[in-house]
Design a protein around this motif. Sequence first.
Motif, PDB file in Angstrom:
ATOM      1  N   ALA A 108       0.840  -1.196   0.000  1.00  0.00           N
ATOM      2  CA  ALA A 108       0.000   0.000   0.000  1.00  0.00           C
ATOM      3  C   ALA A 108       0.872   1.242   0.000  1.00  0.00           C
ATOM      4  O   ALA A 108       1.939   1.275   0.618  1.00  0.00           O
ATOM      5  CB  ALA A 108      -0.916   0.009   1.227  1.00  0.00           C
ATOM      6  N   ALA A 109       0.389   2.243  -0.702  1.00  0.00           N
ATOM      7  CA  ALA A 109       1.055   3.536  -0.750  1.00  0.00           C
ATOM      8  C   ALA A 109       0.442   4.458   0.291  1.00  0.00           C
ATOM      9  O   ALA A 109      -0.770   4.492   0.469  1.00  0.00           O
ATOM     10  CB  ALA A 109       0.893   4.141  -2.135  1.00  0.00           C
ATOM     11  N   ALA A 110       1.304   5.201   0.976  1.00  0.00           N
ATOM     12  CA  ALA A 110       0.854   6.222   1.922  1.00  0.00           C
ATOM     13  C   ALA A 110       1.633   7.490   1.582  1.00  0.00           C
ATOM     14  O   ALA A 110       2.659   7.778   2.185  1.00  0.00           O
ATOM     15  CB  ALA A 110       1.109   5.790   3.358  1.00  0.00           C
ATOM     16  N   GLY A 111       1.150   8.183   0.574  1.00  0.00           N
ATOM     17  CA  GLY A 111       1.897   9.338   0.096  1.00  0.00           C
ATOM     18  C   GLY A 111       1.156  10.636   0.263  1.00  0.00           C
ATOM     19  O   GLY A 111      -0.054  10.707   0.094  1.00  0.00           O
ATOM     20  N   GLY A 112       1.914  11.666   0.585  1.00  0.00           N
ATOM     21  CA  GLY A 112       1.361  13.002   0.655  1.00  0.00           C
ATOM     22  C   GLY A 112       0.445  13.196   1.849  1.00  0.00           C
ATOM     23  O   GLY A 112       0.426  12.418   2.794  1.00  0.00           O
ATOM     24  N   LEU A 113      -0.298  14.287   1.770  1.00  0.00           N
ATOM     25  CA  LEU A 113      -1.244  14.654   2.823  1.00  0.00           C
ATOM     26  C   LEU A 113      -2.667  14.318   2.394  1.00  0.00           C
ATOM     27  O   LEU A 113      -2.928  14.164   1.193  1.00  0.00           O
ATOM     28  CB  LEU A 113      -1.127  16.157   3.104  1.00  0.00           C
ATOM     29  CG  LEU A 113       0.240  16.618   3.610  1.00  0.00           C
ATOM     30  CD1 LEU A 113       0.290  18.140   3.686  1.00  0.00           C
ATOM     31  CD2 LEU A 113       0.563  15.990   4.947  1.00  0.00           C
ATOM     32  N   PRO A 114      -3.596  14.199   3.318  1.00  0.00           N
ATOM     33  CA  PRO A 114      -4.979  13.863   2.961  1.00  0.00           C
ATOM     34  C   PRO A 114      -5.603  14.823   1.942  1.00  0.00           C
ATOM     35  O   PRO A 114      -6.432  14.411   1.136  1.00  0.00           O
ATOM     36  CB  PRO A 114      -5.728  13.926   4.300  1.00  0.00           C
ATOM     37  CG  PRO A 114      -4.693  13.576   5.310  1.00  0.00           C
ATOM     38  CD  PRO A 114      -3.422  14.227   4.783  1.00  0.00           C
ATOM     39  N   ASP A 115      -5.157  16.079   1.923  1.00  0.00           N
ATOM     40  CA  ASP A 115      -5.712  17.045   0.968  1.00  0.00           C
ATOM     41  C   ASP A 115      -5.018  16.994  -0.387  1.00  0.00           C
ATOM     42  O   ASP A 115      -5.313  17.780  -1.276  1.00  0.00           O
ATOM     43  CB  ASP A 115      -5.653  18.467   1.532  1.00  0.00           C
ATOM     44  CG  ASP A 115      -4.231  18.994   1.692  1.00  0.00           C
ATOM     45  OD1 ASP A 115      -3.262  18.296   1.321  1.00  0.00           O
ATOM     46  OD2 ASP A 115      -4.076  20.133   2.193  1.00  0.00           O
ATOM     47  N   GLY A 116      -4.070  16.063  -0.544  1.00  0.00           N
ATOM     48  CA  GLY A 116      -3.363  15.906  -1.817  1.00  0.00           C
ATOM     49  C   GLY A 116      -2.045  16.647  -1.891  1.00  0.00           C
ATOM     50  O   GLY A 116      -1.301  16.500  -2.852  1.00  0.00           O
ATOM     51  N   GLY A 117      -1.717  17.420  -0.881  1.00  0.00           N
ATOM     52  CA  GLY A 117      -0.470  18.169  -0.871  1.00  0.00           C
ATOM     53  C   GLY A 117       0.726  17.290  -0.546  1.00  0.00           C
ATOM     54  O   GLY A 117       0.600  16.108  -0.218  1.00  0.00           O
ATOM     55  N   LEU A 118       1.898  17.890  -0.640  1.00  0.00           N
ATOM     56  CA  LEU A 118       3.130  17.183  -0.312  1.00  0.00           C
ATOM     57  C   LEU A 118       3.328  17.144   1.199  1.00  0.00           C
ATOM     58  O   LEU A 118       3.009  18.105   1.898  1.00  0.00           O
ATOM     59  CB  LEU A 118       4.329  17.884  -0.953  1.00  0.00           C
ATOM     60  CG  LEU A 118       4.363  17.891  -2.480  1.00  0.00           C
ATOM     61  CD1 LEU A 118       5.554  18.721  -2.963  1.00  0.00           C
ATOM     62  CD2 LEU A 118       4.430  16.482  -3.041  1.00  0.00           C
ATOM     63  N   GLY A 119       3.849  16.037   1.682  1.00  0.00           N
ATOM     64  CA  GLY A 119       4.114  15.877   3.105  1.00  0.00           C
ATOM     65  C   GLY A 119       3.861  14.446   3.521  1.00  0.00           C
ATOM     66  O   GLY A 119       3.696  13.565   2.676  1.00  0.00           O
ATOM     67  N   THR A 120       3.867  14.208   4.816  1.00  0.00           N
ATOM     68  CA  THR A 120       3.554  12.866   5.314  1.00  0.00           C
ATOM     69  C   THR A 120       2.400  12.966   6.305  1.00  0.00           C
ATOM     70  O   THR A 120       2.292  13.929   7.049  1.00  0.00           O
ATOM     71  CB  THR A 120       4.767  12.198   5.986  1.00  0.00           C
ATOM     72  OG1 THR A 120       5.262  13.034   7.014  1.00  0.00           O
ATOM     73  CG2 THR A 120       5.854  11.908   4.977  1.00  0.00           C
ATOM     74  N   SER A 121       1.570  11.950   6.309  1.00  0.00           N
ATOM     75  CA  SER A 121       0.375  11.931   7.131  1.00  0.00           C
ATOM     76  C   SER A 121       0.333  10.669   7.980  1.00  0.00           C
ATOM     77  O   SER A 121       0.289   9.558   7.440  1.00  0.00           O
ATOM     78  CB  SER A 121      -0.866  11.977   6.233  1.00  0.00           C
ATOM     79  OG  SER A 121      -2.021  11.592   6.933  1.00  0.00           O
ATOM     80  N   ALA A 122       0.335  10.855   9.292  1.00  0.00           N
ATOM     81  CA  ALA A 122       0.210   9.707  10.189  1.00  0.00           C
ATOM     82  C   ALA A 122      -1.079   8.939   9.897  1.00  0.00           C
ATOM     83  O   ALA A 122      -1.092   7.707   9.890  1.00  0.00           O
ATOM     84  CB  ALA A 122       0.244  10.176  11.643  1.00  0.00           C
ATOM     85  N   GLU A 123      -2.137   9.669   9.621  1.00  0.00           N
ATOM     86  CA  GLU A 123      -3.427   9.035   9.331  1.00  0.00           C
ATOM     87  C   GLU A 123      -3.343   8.110   8.112  1.00  0.00           C
ATOM     88  O   GLU A 123      -3.827   6.978   8.134  1.00  0.00           O
ATOM     89  CB  GLU A 123      -4.474  10.120   9.084  1.00  0.00           C
ATOM     90  CG  GLU A 123      -5.831   9.611   8.646  1.00  0.00           C
ATOM     91  CD  GLU A 123      -6.769  10.741   8.231  1.00  0.00           C
ATOM     92  OE1 GLU A 123      -7.718  10.439   7.508  1.00  0.00           O
ATOM     93  OE2 GLU A 123      -6.564  11.908   8.635  1.00  0.00           O
ATOM     94  N   LEU A 124      -2.718   8.587   7.047  1.00  0.00           N
ATOM     95  CA  LEU A 124      -2.594   7.767   5.839  1.00  0.00           C
ATOM     96  C   LEU A 124      -1.673   6.574   6.057  1.00  0.00           C
ATOM     97  O   LEU A 124      -1.914   5.482   5.519  1.00  0.00           O
ATOM     98  CB  LEU A 124      -2.099   8.609   4.660  1.00  0.00           C
ATOM     99  CG  LEU A 124      -3.050   9.702   4.172  1.00  0.00           C
ATOM    100  CD1 LEU A 124      -2.410  10.482   3.019  1.00  0.00           C
ATOM    101  CD2 LEU A 124      -4.390   9.120   3.746  1.00  0.00           C
ATOM    102  N   ILE A 125      -0.628   6.756   6.854  1.00  0.00           N
ATOM    103  CA  ILE A 125       0.297   5.655   7.146  1.00  0.00           C
ATOM    104  C   ILE A 125      -0.418   4.566   7.936  1.00  0.00           C
ATOM    105  O   ILE A 125      -0.308   3.380   7.611  1.00  0.00           O
ATOM    106  CB  ILE A 125       1.536   6.175   7.897  1.00  0.00           C
ATOM    107  CG1 ILE A 125       2.350   7.116   7.001  1.00  0.00           C
ATOM    108  CG2 ILE A 125       2.400   5.008   8.385  1.00  0.00           C
ATOM    109  CD1 ILE A 125       3.401   7.928   7.735  1.00  0.00           C
ATOM    110  N   VAL A 126      -1.164   4.962   8.956  1.00  0.00           N
ATOM    111  CA  VAL A 126      -1.898   3.986   9.771  1.00  0.00           C
ATOM    112  C   VAL A 126      -2.911   3.238   8.911  1.00  0.00           C
ATOM    113  O   VAL A 126      -3.002   2.005   8.970  1.00  0.00           O
ATOM    114  CB  VAL A 126      -2.590   4.673  10.973  1.00  0.00           C
ATOM    115  CG1 VAL A 126      -3.576   3.734  11.659  1.00  0.00           C
ATOM    116  CG2 VAL A 126      -1.550   5.195  11.949  1.00  0.00           C
ATOM    117  N   ARG A 127      -3.646   3.966   8.098  1.00  0.00           N
ATOM    118  CA  ARG A 127      -4.649   3.336   7.231  1.00  0.00           C
ATOM    119  C   ARG A 127      -3.994   2.338   6.273  1.00  0.00           C
ATOM    120  O   ARG A 127      -4.496   1.235   6.053  1.00  0.00           O
ATOM    121  CB  ARG A 127      -5.409   4.406   6.458  1.00  0.00           C
ATOM    122  CG  ARG A 127      -6.671   3.876   5.828  1.00  0.00           C
ATOM    123  CD  ARG A 127      -7.507   4.936   5.138  1.00  0.00           C
ATOM    124  NE  ARG A 127      -7.526   6.221   5.830  1.00  0.00           N
ATOM    125  CZ  ARG A 127      -7.665   7.384   5.228  1.00  0.00           C
ATOM    126  NH1 ARG A 127      -7.805   7.457   3.922  1.00  0.00           N
ATOM    127  NH2 ARG A 127      -7.691   8.507   5.925  1.00  0.00           N
TER     128      ARG A 127
END
Length: 137
Positions: free
Chosen positions: A40-59
């Motif tokens: 699974a990919a966990a890229g960027g921020l939930p709004d589509g911007g650049l960065g890392t998101s703990a929420e997306l990583i956990v999911r």
Amino acid sequence: MSGARRPVGVVLVSHSAAVAEAVAELAAGLAGGGATAPVAAAGGLPDGGLGTSAELIVRAAESVDAGAGVAVLVDLGSAVLTVKALLAEGDELPLGTRLVDAPFVEGAVAAVVSASAGADLDAVESAAAEAYGYRKV
């Protein structure tokens, strides 16, 4: 999976959703034939911007967890910090989640190929880390 070993899951964390998804697609495609380990990919921020998101990583980690461990590979420094923080909290990521020190693209391919072949988490981590030694010249 009746009678079969549960696969190690692989999560690819990048500052860019497009990069994480492309590397996940490449790694799964190169794993070839038969069943491919969950990636699974966990890229960027939930709004589509650049960065890392703990929420997306956990999911992403939850989506690939089959009970055999989850190998997490990251692209840049703040992604490392985000994953380390999640691991330190102890209850956000599935049991057996491990941050793997490996080059992002080559390590991802090695991790997914070895996980798809039935390797355990230690062997997946080792295969990914060995990618540091891949010579290009």
